[in-house]
Design an enzyme around this catalytic site. Structure first.
Site, short mmCIF file in Angstrom:
data_model
loop_
_atom_site.label_atom_id
_atom_site.label_comp_id
_atom_site.label_asym_id
_atom_site.label_seq_id
_atom_site.Cartn_x
_atom_site.Cartn_y
_atom_site.Cartn_z
N GLY A 37 0.28 67.51 -50.64
CA GLY A 37 0.37 66.12 -50.52
C GLY A 37 1.37 65.62 -51.21
N GLU A 47 -1.95 73.66 -52.73
CA GLU A 47 -1.38 73.93 -51.52
C GLU A 47 -0.16 73.06 -51.39
OE1 GLU A 47 -4.80 73.00 -49.06
OE2 GLU A 47 -5.81 74.70 -49.62
N PRO A 48 0.85 73.20 -51.93
CA PRO A 48 2.07 72.15 -51.64
C PRO A 48 2.79 72.79 -50.58
CG PRO A 48 2.40 73.82 -53.32
CD PRO A 48 1.04 73.91 -53.10
N ARG A 77 5.46 70.04 -48.54
CA ARG A 77 6.51 69.46 -48.48
C ARG A 77 7.28 69.26 -49.73
NH1 ARG A 77 6.96 65.11 -44.95
NH2 ARG A 77 4.84 64.99 -44.92
N ARG A 119 10.41 63.86 -36.69
CA ARG A 119 9.66 63.00 -37.93
C ARG A 119 9.97 61.60 -37.79
NH1 ARG A 119 10.45 63.13 -42.79
NH2 ARG A 119 8.33 62.67 -43.29
N TYR A 121 6.76 59.62 -37.01
CA TYR A 121 5.91 59.02 -38.21
C TYR A 121 7.13 58.03 -38.74
CZ TYR A 121 4.08 63.84 -38.53
OH TYR A 121 3.49 65.07 -38.40
N CYS A 131 15.77 62.46 -22.87
CA CYS A 131 15.58 61.12 -22.13
C CYS A 131 14.38 60.38 -22.44
CB CYS A 131 15.53 61.76 -20.53
SG CYS A 131 17.15 62.44 -20.31
N TYR A 169 8.26 70.14 -42.23
CA TYR A 169 8.14 69.62 -40.94
C TYR A 169 9.25 69.42 -40.05
CZ TYR A 169 3.86 69.69 -43.80
OH TYR A 169 2.97 69.77 -44.52
C1 LIG Z 1 -0.66 70.21 -44.51
C2 LIG Z 1 -1.65 70.89 -45.42
C3 LIG Z 1 -1.02 71.06 -46.75
C4 LIG Z 1 0.38 70.64 -47.35
O1 LIG Z 1 0.61 69.35 -47.33
P1 LIG Z 1 2.12 68.52 -47.91
O2 LIG Z 1 1.88 67.32 -47.86
O3 LIG Z 1 3.08 69.27 -47.15
O4 LIG Z 1 2.17 69.26 -49.28
C5 LIG Z 1 -2.04 71.34 -47.99
N1 LIG Z 1 -3.10 71.73 -47.37
C6 LIG Z 1 -3.59 71.58 -46.13
C7 LIG Z 1 -5.05 71.81 -45.91
C8 LIG Z 1 -3.03 71.15 -45.17
O5 LIG Z 1 -3.53 70.84 -43.87
#
Ligand SMILES: *Cc1c(COP(=O)(O)O)cnc(C)c1O
Length: 428
Positions: A247, A282-283, A285, A322, A326, A352, A381
């Protein structure tokens, strides 16, 4: 920081000329920098270590790269060589991580709708942990583990009821969205799982959103996760692992500046001080976004008599969704900048749909038909969300390392595209 820079008036990725890549592969094409991927992973790893954070057995915390951000096998293999694990959300992603050389014990399996076959595949492959997102899913995992006769390590994904993230479509931590169990459910289910012969609850996970640019919501969520760990332990339940998700945002040019990895790590260390627990992250982005660009060519400059100016590119929303999905901002730079004044224009693709607009009323450097442009910060993404909408060929990908580069996903041919459809016998 990234490795896309102007040299003698043209943009390079590391030591490779982007114009040369475009000439050889054609456009649109994604180009990734190995050095940037490696740098982002290492900066985060170092920040976590310097904050004194620990993983299992006193080793460094697990950094399970979120495969969905950029699942190209070459990207995964580049990160796997540095010791990255993988956060996966489907059997396809698990297969990609394994194929790229991520050891199964560094793979975690998340996602709200795992199917029995996928869970079975994951368990047979020996992946380290299933992140359970609901009570029915817990029952399904128990059934599958009984079928294959092996007890499985699970963690519960908890929804900390904190909303964060750069856009409503990527905020995942509110109580009204589909992700994870509530605190009260987590307590009840954790205790129940601990008494199940086929389940071994080892910890908790959370992931509250993506493109988060402030520490406060994460700090609030992590504090609640810590409280839950302590409540479970007070009931005599073992909680070894806490996976804090991904995140962390990246600087998309004119966007709010995200916290640095070291500020993030210090915040986590503050929240978890004195709690003996193995941490995992869990990075996605933050590792991949600034390591990639989408290279495109200007087809036309279309000026309406009323004054609106459109820059029409050969890249479209199917290549980079994106902005359409978004409202995301991507900096757009000429690969071989020309002298001259800036001008206001809309930048659009050939698809289109009015939604096929990358940006409106953007002040842009001088551009002419035939010029190459780069959408910056497109490594996460980007290709992973691309499609063949409008029967446009799936966008290819190139990986650069120093002065070497390689096509790591070729552009398909039209024959490839057509051959995937089949004609039912009654039409022959
Ligand atoms: C998408 C996701 C992430 C990665 O999120 P980023 O914003 O790309 O760091 C980590 N954990 C889970 C469960 C996700 O669905």
């Amino acid at each position: 920081m990234n490795h896309f820079e102007l040299r003698d008036g043209e943009m390079f990725c590391e030591d490779v000329s982007l114009a040369q890549v475009a000439g050889a592969v054609g456009t649109p094409v994604y180009v990734y920098s190995s050095a940037t991927l490696e740098r982002h992973f290492t900066v985060l790893e170092t920040a976590l270590a310097e904050a004194g954070l620990k993983g299992e057995d006193g080793r460094a915390p697990l950094i399970a790269y979120a495969v969905k951000a950029n699942p190209n096998l070459a990207v995964l293999a580049t990160l796997a060589r540095l010791g990255a694990g993988a956060d996966t959300v489907s059997e396809g992603e698990i297969r990609r991580a394994l194929a790229a050389g991520v050891p199964p014990e560094r793979i975690v399996f998340s996602g709200v709708g795992k199917q029995a076959g996928e869970i079975r595949f994951a368990l047979e492959a020996g992946i380290s942990e299933i992140n359970v997102e609901s009570e029915p899913e817990m029952r399904l995992v128990a059934r599958v583990s009984r079928d294959i006769g092996r007890r499985v390590r699970i963690a519960f994904r908890v929804n900390p009821d904190v909303t964060a993230g750069g856009h409503a479509k990527i905020a995942t931590g509110g109580a009204d969205n589909k992700f994870g169990v509530s605190f009260s459910e987590a307590e009840r289910l954790y205790a129940e799982a601990a008494g199940d012969p086929w389940l071994q609850p080892v910890g908790l996970t959370c992931h509250i959103g993506s493109q988060i640019t402030a520490l406060a919501p994460m700090e609030a969520a992590f504090g609640r996760m810590r409280d839950l760990v302590e409540r479970l332990r007070a009931r005599g339940l073992e909680v070894r692992r806490l996976d804090l998700g991904g995140g962390l945002g990246v600087p998309y040019f004119n966007q709010p500046e995200p916290p640095s990895p070291s500020a993030y790590a210090a915040m986590v260390a503050g929240v978890m001080a004195g709690l003996d627990i193995a941490l995992a992250f869990e990075p996605g982005r933050v590792i991949a976004a600034n390591a990639g660009i989408l290279l495109a060519r200007v087809l036309h400059i279309h000026e309406r008599p009323e004054g609106r100016r459109f820059v029409v590119l050969d890249a479209a929303m199917n290549d980079l969704i994106r902005p359409a999905m978004y409202d995301a901002y991507h900096d757009l730079r000429p690969v071989q900048p020309r002298p001259g004044a800036t001008a206001i224009a809309d930048v659009v693709g050939p698809v289109c749909e009015t939604g096929d607009t990358f940006t409106r009323d953007r002040e842009l450097p001088p551009l002419e038909s035939g010029d190459l442009v780069a959408f910056m910060s497109a490594g996460a993404y980007g290709a992973s969300m691309s499609s063949e909408y409008n029967s446009r060929l799936l966008v290819p990908e190139v990986l650069v390392r120093g002065e070497d580069w390689a096509v790591v996903r070729p552009r398909p041919t039209y024959e490839d595209m057509l051959s995937r459809d089949a004609r039912p016998p009654w039409l022959d």
